[in-house]
Design an enzyme around this catalytic site. Structure first.
Site, PDB file in Angstrom:
ATOM      1  N   GLU A 285      -1.053   2.137  -4.892  1.00 16.45           N
ATOM      2  CA  GLU A 285      -2.157   2.382  -5.839  1.00 16.45           C
ATOM      3  C   GLU A 285      -1.841   3.721  -6.480  1.00 16.45           C
ATOM      4  O   GLU A 285      -1.797   4.734  -5.790  1.00 16.45           O
ATOM      5  CB  GLU A 285      -3.490   2.511  -5.096  1.00 16.45           C
ATOM      6  CG  GLU A 285      -3.737   1.466  -4.028  1.00 16.45           C
ATOM      7  CD  GLU A 285      -4.327   0.211  -4.601  1.00 16.45           C
ATOM      8  OE1 GLU A 285      -4.766   0.236  -5.760  1.00 16.45           O
ATOM      9  OE2 GLU A 285      -4.330  -0.798  -3.895  1.00 16.45           O
ATOM     10  N   CYS A 319      -9.139   8.918  -9.670  1.00 16.17           N
ATOM     11  CA  CYS A 319      -8.109   8.158 -10.372  1.00 16.17           C
ATOM     12  C   CYS A 319      -8.723   7.302 -11.472  1.00 16.17           C
ATOM     13  O   CYS A 319      -8.076   6.965 -12.448  1.00 16.17           O
ATOM     14  CB  CYS A 319      -7.353   7.284  -9.382  1.00 16.17           C
ATOM     15  SG  CYS A 319      -8.461   6.343  -8.355  1.00 16.17           S
TER      16      CYS A 319
HETATM   17  N1  LIG Z   1      -5.058   3.945  -7.880  1.00 15.76           N
HETATM   18  C1  LIG Z   1      -5.827   4.458  -6.959  1.00 15.76           C
HETATM   19  O1  LIG Z   1      -6.581   3.771  -6.277  1.00 15.76           O
HETATM   20  C2  LIG Z   1      -5.795   5.946  -6.708  1.00 15.76           C
HETATM   21  C3  LIG Z   1      -6.786   6.511  -5.907  1.00 15.76           C
HETATM   22  C4  LIG Z   1      -6.751   7.892  -5.667  1.00 15.76           C
HETATM   23  C5  LIG Z   1      -5.752   8.671  -6.217  1.00 15.76           C
HETATM   24  N2  LIG Z   1      -4.815   8.090  -7.010  1.00 15.76           N
HETATM   25  C6  LIG Z   1      -3.785   8.917  -7.626  1.00 15.76           C
HETATM   26  O2  LIG Z   1      -3.338   9.906  -6.694  1.00 15.76           O
HETATM   27  C7  LIG Z   1      -2.906  11.067  -7.401  1.00 15.76           C
HETATM   28  C8  LIG Z   1      -3.553  12.296  -6.781  1.00 15.76           C
HETATM   29  O3  LIG Z   1      -3.273  12.388  -5.420  1.00 15.76           O
HETATM   30  P1  LIG Z   1      -2.120  13.321  -4.817  1.00 15.76           P
HETATM   31  O4  LIG Z   1      -1.988  14.553  -5.659  1.00 15.76           O
HETATM   32  O5  LIG Z   1      -2.418  13.472  -3.387  1.00 15.76           O
HETATM   33  O6  LIG Z   1      -0.841  12.411  -5.023  1.00 15.76           O
HETATM   34  P2  LIG Z   1       0.660  12.649  -4.513  1.00 15.76           P
HETATM   35  O7  LIG Z   1       1.459  11.509  -5.012  1.00 15.76           O
HETATM   36  O8  LIG Z   1       1.124  14.001  -4.854  1.00 15.76           O
HETATM   37  O9  LIG Z   1       0.558  12.610  -2.908  1.00 15.76           O
HETATM   38  C9  LIG Z   1       0.080  11.456  -2.240  1.00 15.76           C
HETATM   39  C10 LIG Z   1       0.675  11.414  -0.831  1.00 15.76           C
HETATM   40  O10 LIG Z   1       2.090  11.187  -0.923  1.00 15.76           O
HETATM   41  C11 LIG Z   1       2.768  12.137  -0.108  1.00 15.76           C
HETATM   42  N3  LIG Z   1       4.123  12.344  -0.655  1.00 15.76           N
HETATM   43  C12 LIG Z   1       4.541  13.275  -1.538  1.00 15.76           C
HETATM   44  N4  LIG Z   1       5.849  13.102  -1.809  1.00 15.76           N
HETATM   45  C13 LIG Z   1       6.261  12.030  -1.084  1.00 15.76           C
HETATM   46  C14 LIG Z   1       7.488  11.325  -0.979  1.00 15.76           C
HETATM   47  N5  LIG Z   1       8.576  11.692  -1.659  1.00 15.76           N
HETATM   48  N6  LIG Z   1       7.544  10.239  -0.189  1.00 15.76           N
HETATM   49  C15 LIG Z   1       6.447   9.819   0.501  1.00 15.76           C
HETATM   50  N7  LIG Z   1       5.250  10.457   0.431  1.00 15.76           N
HETATM   51  C16 LIG Z   1       5.154  11.541  -0.359  1.00 15.76           C
HETATM   52  C17 LIG Z   1       1.882  13.359  -0.168  1.00 15.76           C
HETATM   53  O11 LIG Z   1       2.189  14.263   0.866  1.00 15.76           O
HETATM   54  C18 LIG Z   1       0.506  12.722  -0.050  1.00 15.76           C
HETATM   55  O12 LIG Z   1       0.213  12.413   1.290  1.00 15.76           O
HETATM   56  C19 LIG Z   1      -3.301  10.823  -8.841  1.00 15.76           C
HETATM   57  O13 LIG Z   1      -2.172  10.406  -9.554  1.00 15.76           O
HETATM   58  C20 LIG Z   1      -4.324   9.704  -8.757  1.00 15.76           C
HETATM   59  O14 LIG Z   1      -4.442   8.913  -9.913  1.00 15.76           O
HETATM   60  C21 LIG Z   1      -4.799   6.755  -7.258  1.00 15.76           C
END
Ligand SMILES: NC(=O)c1ccc[n+]([C@@H]2O[C@H](COP(=O)([O-])OP(=O)(O)OC[C@H]3O[C@@H](n4cnc5c(N)ncnc54)[C@H](O)[C@@H]3O)[C@@H](O)[C@H]2O)c1
Length: 521
Positions: A285, A319
């Site tokens: 997501e 999001c």
């Molecule tokens: N579509 C949805 O339902 C939904 C819901 C909530 C948030 N979001 C999205 O999430 C984003 C905001 O959240 P964020 O800043 O925490 O996102 P992010 O992608 O920076 O981090 C999300 C998670 O991924 C981990 N991560 C980072 N690099 C990684 C890698 N290389 N491999 C595996 N895991 C890794 C992070 O530590 C964290 O736990 C926005 O883009 C928002 O739109 C989407």
């Protein structure tokens, strides 16, 4: 299971004085416990609880949690423990697992104020948003518990004389859950609950900004009866997530977060590594660029507050938040004036102050990123509203509205994830639909129009996962608005909806020739 039918957890009635009065006490009780300690948890063994700290975005000197910072070696150990726990957890009946999840929901219900206070402190969620986050977490537990029991019955197949066909859904194995910070309770718990309910074991890697919330969720699940081995916790940075994704022992990856990380996960998961005898499945997501279309016949008394709410509540860090408004050119000036007026009176302040609509953003990097986009907006377009005078302490970013941007502007193309809204006049609704259709993202969208034919036409051609008509575009509820995006916004799955659990299982079909000839001796 004699469980009553699913209903959404009721939100707090914050208009009632006694309910409001309980909030400062909950916050004071939490503050007395800070900083929370969040160890790495593998097979119920407490590991390191230093290396990572989370702070209050509204008062960055306040440490909310001290947590372990999981390494690649911790990730490997957690997957090994979760692998060993699969047979016993998978062997429990769906009813037993559901009962455990429902018990966890009851624990969260008991602790709802304490948990909401934690989301207020750790992620600067204003009280109503923090409460909704707790309620959604409870909803996921209750909903997936019931859905998993239904799924365990299999599916009916055509039967012929002398042949017995059965279909059952088996757990896939270890699920790596990788979560974002913006719904620090509901999202990690939703993905975890789905995996556990269907008999998988879980290694949870929460966002580095919100380990405290994750620690409380895992505590509740373990207290409710999830075995230590079946649920491990890896507080840490992205590296721990990256190691999990690449571990050959992981079968499913449930990820919610940014597009860049999601794409990296999808690519990495597609590469089998030595020792891996299965294909990994990724449930992703991701982000969006959510547009609200406003037709010339829209009721602006409805549209203006709904747009402002969708774009600016929780500082635009949902999001689903609105980031572009595509308005019929004949009413564009009037709409802009009214949106600007509404932005001028937005309540910007600390999350703990009841009534705050726009709290600080999550961290300094987010504040800097938003300042960069605001500078582009100022250079390339015309700022029509900026709610200056935000508090000096905390990572505040002023709510801003821009218009007149050129088509190629980064402000119109990229997910900004903050309180910056672009308003653009369009020739008509068709023109607006073309713009929406040209975007790589397709998460949420909105439409304000009174003509039913316009509503039907936009509904038919909208690519987004969740379209909201004549209402705000945020606030999806479990089982009412199953949620998730299409195109680069996600793998098209719908959290909190029918079918979501199918991604956590694999179907097994058995066909038996039931004819017997002769005597068995
Ligand atoms: N579509 C949805 O339902 C939904 C819901 C909530 C948030 N979001 C999205 O999430 C984003 C905001 O959240 P964020 O800043 O925490 O996102 P992010 O992608 O920076 O981090 C999300 C998670 O991924 C981990 N991560 C980072 N690099 C990684 C890698 N290389 N491999 C595996 N895991 C890794 C992070 O530590 C964290 O736990 C926005 O883009 C928002 O739109 C989407």
């Amino acid at each position: 299971m004699t469980t009553p039918a699913f209903v959404n957890e009721p939100l707090l009635e914050l208009r009632r004085a006694p309910v409001r009065a309980a909030l400062p006490a909950a916050l004071a009780a939490l503050d007395a416990r800070l900083p929370l300690r969040v160890p790495i948890l593998i097979d119920a063994q407490r590991g390191a609880d230093t290396g990572l700290i989370s702070t209050d975005p509204g008062a960055p000197d306040r440490v909310v949690a001290r947590a372990g910072c999981a390494s690649a070696a911790d990730a490997a150990a957690a997957v090994a423990a979760a692998t060993a726990a699969v047979p016993a957890w998978a062997a429990r009946s769906a009813d037993e697992r559901a009962a455990i999840l429902v018990r966890a929901a009851a624990l969260l219900r008991e602790r709802r104020l304490e948990l909401a206070a934690l989301a207020v402190r750790e992620c600067a969620k204003p009280w109503p948003e923090a409460d909704a986050d707790v309620c959604e977490a409870i909803d996921f537990l209750e909903y997936y518990a019931r859905e998993a029991v239904t799924l365990a019955a299999g599916a009916p197949l055509i039967q012929m004389p002398g042949e017995l066909n059965t279909l059952r859904y088996a757990p896939r194995g270890v699920c790596a859950v990788i979560a974002p910070w913006n719904f620090p309770l509901a999202i990690p718990l939703g993905m975890t609950a789905a995996a556990l309910a269907t008999g998988n074991t879980v290694v949870l890697k929460p966002a580095e900004q919100a380990p405290g919330c994750a620690g409380e969720l895992v505590r509740a699940l373990h207290e409710a009866g999830v075995p230590g081995g079946a649920l491990g916790l890896l507080p840490g940075e992205g590296e721990a997530g990256a190691a999990l994704v690449r571990d050959p022992g992981v079968h499913t990856i449930a990820f919610t977060g940014s597009g860049a990380v999601g794409m990296d996960i999808i690519a990495a998961a597609a590469q089998p590594v030595p020792g891996q005898h299965h294909l990994k499945r990724v449930v992703a997501e991701m982000g969006g660029k959510n547009c609200v279309i406003v037709d010339s016949d829209a009721d602006l008394d409805d549209a203006v507050p709904a747009i402002v709410r969708s774009a600016f509540v929780y500082a635009g860090q949902k999001c689903s938040a609105a980031s572009r408004v595509l308005v019929h050119e004949t009413i564009a000036d009037g709409l802009l004036e009214r949106i600007a007026g509404a932005v001028d009176v937005l309540v910007v302040g600390q999350a703990e102050t009841l009534g705050t609509e726009v709290p600080p953003v999550i961290e300094r990097e987010a504040q800097d990123r938003l300042a960069r986009y605001a500078a582009i907006a100022e250079r390339e377009g015309r700022i029509v509203a900026r709610r200056d005078g935000v508090p000096g302490t905390g990572w505040f970013s002023p709510p801003t509205v821009v218009t007149g941007l050129p088509g190629g502007s980064a402000v119109l193309a990229e997910e900004i994830f903050g309180p910056l809204l672009a308003v653009e006049p369009v020739r008509d609704v068709d023109h607006a639909c073309e713009i929406v259709d040209g975007l790589p993202y397709a998460l949420t969208g909105g439409l304000f129009a009174r003509n039913p034919r316009t509503v039907a036409a936009v509904t038919a051609r909208s690519p987004v996962g969740n379209l909201y008509v004549n209402r705000a575009i945020t606030g999806a509820m479990v089982a009412r608005q199953p949620f998730g995006g299409n195109r680069l916004s996600g793998t098209g799955t719908k959290a909190g909806g029918p079918g979501y659990l199918l991604q956590f299982v694999e179907p097994h079909v058995v066909t038996e020739n039931t004819m017997r000839h002769g005597i068995v001796v």
